[in-house]
Design a protein around this motif. Structure first.
Motif, mmCIF file in Angstrom:
data_model
loop_
_atom_site.group_PDB
_atom_site.id
_atom_site.type_symbol
_atom_site.label_atom_id
_atom_site.label_comp_id
_atom_site.label_asym_id
_atom_site.label_seq_id
_atom_site.Cartn_x
_atom_site.Cartn_y
_atom_site.Cartn_z
ATOM 1 N N PRO A 1 13.432 -19.285 46.738
ATOM 2 C CA PRO A 1 14.215 -20.304 46.751
ATOM 3 C C PRO A 1 15.093 -20.451 45.406
ATOM 4 C CG PRO A 1 12.026 -20.851 46.323
ATOM 5 C CD PRO A 1 12.129 -19.484 46.631
ATOM 6 N N PRO A 2 16.098 -21.178 45.174
ATOM 7 C CA PRO A 2 16.770 -21.494 43.912
ATOM 8 C C PRO A 2 15.803 -21.786 42.719
ATOM 9 C CG PRO A 2 18.348 -21.981 45.655
ATOM 10 C CD PRO A 2 16.894 -21.797 46.319
ATOM 11 N N SER A 3 14.789 -22.498 43.097
ATOM 12 C CA SER A 3 13.953 -23.186 42.054
ATOM 13 C C SER A 3 13.079 -22.238 41.493
ATOM 14 C CB SER A 3 13.329 -24.536 42.747
ATOM 15 O OG SER A 3 12.455 -24.033 43.967
ATOM 16 N N ALA A 4 12.709 -21.334 42.181
ATOM 17 C CA ALA A 4 11.619 -20.264 41.697
ATOM 18 C C ALA A 4 11.945 -19.168 40.974
ATOM 19 C CB ALA A 4 10.678 -20.002 42.834
ATOM 20 N N VAL B 1 34.077 -13.941 37.185
ATOM 21 C CA VAL B 1 33.478 -13.026 36.097
ATOM 22 C C VAL B 1 34.169 -13.667 34.619
ATOM 23 C CG1 VAL B 1 34.483 -10.963 34.760
ATOM 24 C CG2 VAL B 1 34.266 -11.095 37.357
ATOM 25 N N ASP B 2 35.121 -14.593 34.419
ATOM 26 C CA ASP B 2 35.369 -15.293 33.362
ATOM 27 C C ASP B 2 34.052 -16.229 32.828
ATOM 28 O OD1 ASP B 2 37.862 -13.937 32.913
ATOM 29 O OD2 ASP B 2 39.049 -15.413 33.731
ATOM 30 N N GLU B 3 33.587 -16.666 33.836
ATOM 31 C CA GLU B 3 32.412 -17.741 33.555
ATOM 32 C C GLU B 3 31.178 -16.857 33.427
ATOM 33 O OE1 GLU B 3 32.228 -21.175 33.826
ATOM 34 O OE2 GLU B 3 34.203 -21.005 33.284
ATOM 35 N N HIS B 4 31.267 -15.730 34.042
ATOM 36 C CA HIS B 4 30.046 -14.874 33.610
ATOM 37 C C HIS B 4 30.091 -14.332 31.969
ATOM 38 C CE1 HIS B 4 29.060 -14.794 37.826
ATOM 39 N NE2 HIS B 4 29.896 -13.748 38.252
ATOM 40 N N GLN B 5 31.280 -13.905 31.670
ATOM 41 C CA GLN B 5 31.559 -13.589 30.432
ATOM 42 C C GLN B 5 31.161 -14.646 29.397
ATOM 43 O OE1 GLN B 5 32.009 -10.644 29.685
ATOM 44 N NE2 GLN B 5 33.476 -9.547 30.987
ATOM 45 N N LYS B 6 31.485 -15.731 29.412
ATOM 46 C CA LYS B 6 31.138 -16.957 28.474
ATOM 47 C C LYS B 6 29.425 -17.114 28.731
ATOM 48 C CE LYS B 6 35.338 -19.311 29.639
ATOM 49 N NZ LYS B 6 35.885 -20.630 30.181
ATOM 50 N N TRP B 7 29.115 -16.945 29.889
ATOM 51 C CA TRP B 7 27.433 -17.040 29.933
ATOM 52 C C TRP B 7 26.836 -16.213 29.372
ATOM 53 C CZ3 TRP B 7 24.262 -15.586 34.721
ATOM 54 C CH2 TRP B 7 22.902 -16.431 34.754
ATOM 55 N N ILE B 8 27.055 -14.975 29.261
ATOM 56 C CA ILE B 8 26.358 -13.881 28.512
ATOM 57 C C ILE B 8 26.119 -14.086 27.310
ATOM 58 C CG2 ILE B 8 26.935 -11.319 27.843
ATOM 59 C CD1 ILE B 8 28.243 -10.471 30.516
ATOM 60 N N HIS C 1 21.864 -14.574 41.792
ATOM 61 C CA HIS C 1 21.339 -15.856 41.111
ATOM 62 C C HIS C 1 22.252 -17.324 41.513
ATOM 63 C CE1 HIS C 1 24.724 -15.842 38.033
ATOM 64 N NE2 HIS C 1 24.673 -14.700 37.874
ATOM 65 N N PRO C 2 21.796 -18.146 41.685
ATOM 66 C CA PRO C 2 22.483 -19.402 42.190
ATOM 67 C C PRO C 2 23.665 -19.763 41.424
ATOM 68 C CG PRO C 2 20.098 -19.744 42.356
ATOM 69 C CD PRO C 2 20.280 -18.369 41.499
ATOM 70 N N ALA C 3 23.693 -19.796 39.977
ATOM 71 C CA ALA C 3 24.800 -20.296 39.267
ATOM 72 C C ALA C 3 24.540 -20.001 37.859
ATOM 73 C CB ALA C 3 24.974 -21.813 39.574
ATOM 74 N N ASP C 4 25.879 -19.911 37.095
ATOM 75 C CA ASP C 4 25.997 -19.701 35.802
ATOM 76 C C ASP C 4 25.632 -20.612 35.058
ATOM 77 O OD1 ASP C 4 26.918 -17.191 36.617
ATOM 78 O OD2 ASP C 4 28.923 -17.229 35.765
ATOM 79 N N PHE C 5 25.049 -20.701 33.732
ATOM 80 C CA PHE C 5 24.736 -21.803 32.928
ATOM 81 C C PHE C 5 23.580 -22.609 33.531
ATOM 82 C CE2 PHE C 5 29.064 -20.928 32.005
ATOM 83 C CZ PHE C 5 29.003 -20.461 30.665
ATOM 84 N N THR C 6 22.613 -21.847 34.361
ATOM 85 C CA THR C 6 21.494 -22.625 34.677
ATOM 86 C C THR C 6 20.197 -21.957 33.954
ATOM 87 O OG1 THR C 6 21.318 -21.128 36.546
ATOM 88 C CG2 THR C 6 22.562 -23.001 37.137
ATOM 89 N N PRO C 7 19.189 -22.734 33.724
ATOM 90 C CA PRO C 7 17.985 -22.421 33.063
ATOM 91 C C PRO C 7 17.283 -21.183 33.547
ATOM 92 C CG PRO C 7 17.443 -24.628 34.045
ATOM 93 C CD PRO C 7 18.947 -24.154 34.179
#
Length: 213
Positions: free
Chosen positions: A140-143, A74-81, A37-43
């Motif tokens: 693509p990242p948008s779909a 991984v720290d960002e992933h944990q927060k996003w979970i 997936h392109p990035a954490d904290f994305t819709p």
């Protein structure tokens, strides 16, 4: 490096939200849905990972499991979970790989500079228990992806591995399938497909799905 169907999925070691893994050891004897997936904290990603979490039992019934990667830590992933579980109503019970140096993403061709050099595309790899790449899909990242289609693809792969059949357009589990053209002997057809078959053309013959009652 270009990864083609039938290639051995590259092995790697990485830190994940469930600890450090060696990929081939983690796969074990299971089928694996490996996606980026392109990035954490994305819709869009939030909805995708939430839906994947809800598929845990369906994947387990197919001897399959999911693993996810992005170029965040991984720290960002944990927060996003926490956000995923709150907004999507599902418990995330699969590992998310941290790849801030983009080593694994590069290994699996998940960085497409002409699309966006800063993020991964929405790649999906279906990997079998022999660690072979059996299917790949790039969005693509948008779909957002259709994970029901990924389940359907997995059903088709597992069915056609065990029977001399192919699955037709828009096939769903339980529907008729196609006898592969290499099977031509009438006695072999009768033995392999005791439920009978319909010959539409000599090269197009359908039969009830062999592994269904």
């Amino acid at each position: 490096m270009s990864l083609l169907l039938g290639d051995t999925a590259p092995d790697f070691e990485a830190d994940t939200t469930e600890g450090r893994i060696r990929f081939h050891d983690w796969i074990g004897d299971d089928w694996t849905i490996f996606f980026s997936h392109p990035a954490d904290f994305t819709p869009v990603c939030t909805t995708e990972l939430g839906y994947t979490a809800k598929l845990k039992d369906q994947l387990s019934a197919r001897n399959a499991k999911a693993i996810v990667i992005s170029v965040d830590t991984v720290d960002e992933h944990q927060k996003w979970i926490s956000d995923i579980e709150e907004t999507q109503g599902a418990s995330v019970q699969f590992p998310i790989i941290g790849d801030p140096e983009k080593k694994v993403a590069t290994l699996y061709n998940m960085i497409h500079p002409n699309a966006d050099a800063k993020v991964t595309v929405r790649a999906v790899y279906v990997i079998d228990p022999n660690k072979k790449i059996r299917a790949s899909i790039i969005y693509p990242p948008s779909a957002g992806r259709n994970f029901d289609e990924i389940l359907r693809l997995l059903d088709s792969l597992q069915l056609t591995d065990n029977y001399k059949v192919a699955t037709p357009v828009n096939w769903q589990d339980g529907e008729d399938v196609i006898i592969v053209p290499s099977v031509t002997d009438p006695e072999e057809i009768a033995r392999l497909f005791p439920k009978g078959h319909t010959e539409i053309k000599p090269y197009l013959r359908t039969t009830p799905q062999p592994n269904k009652d």
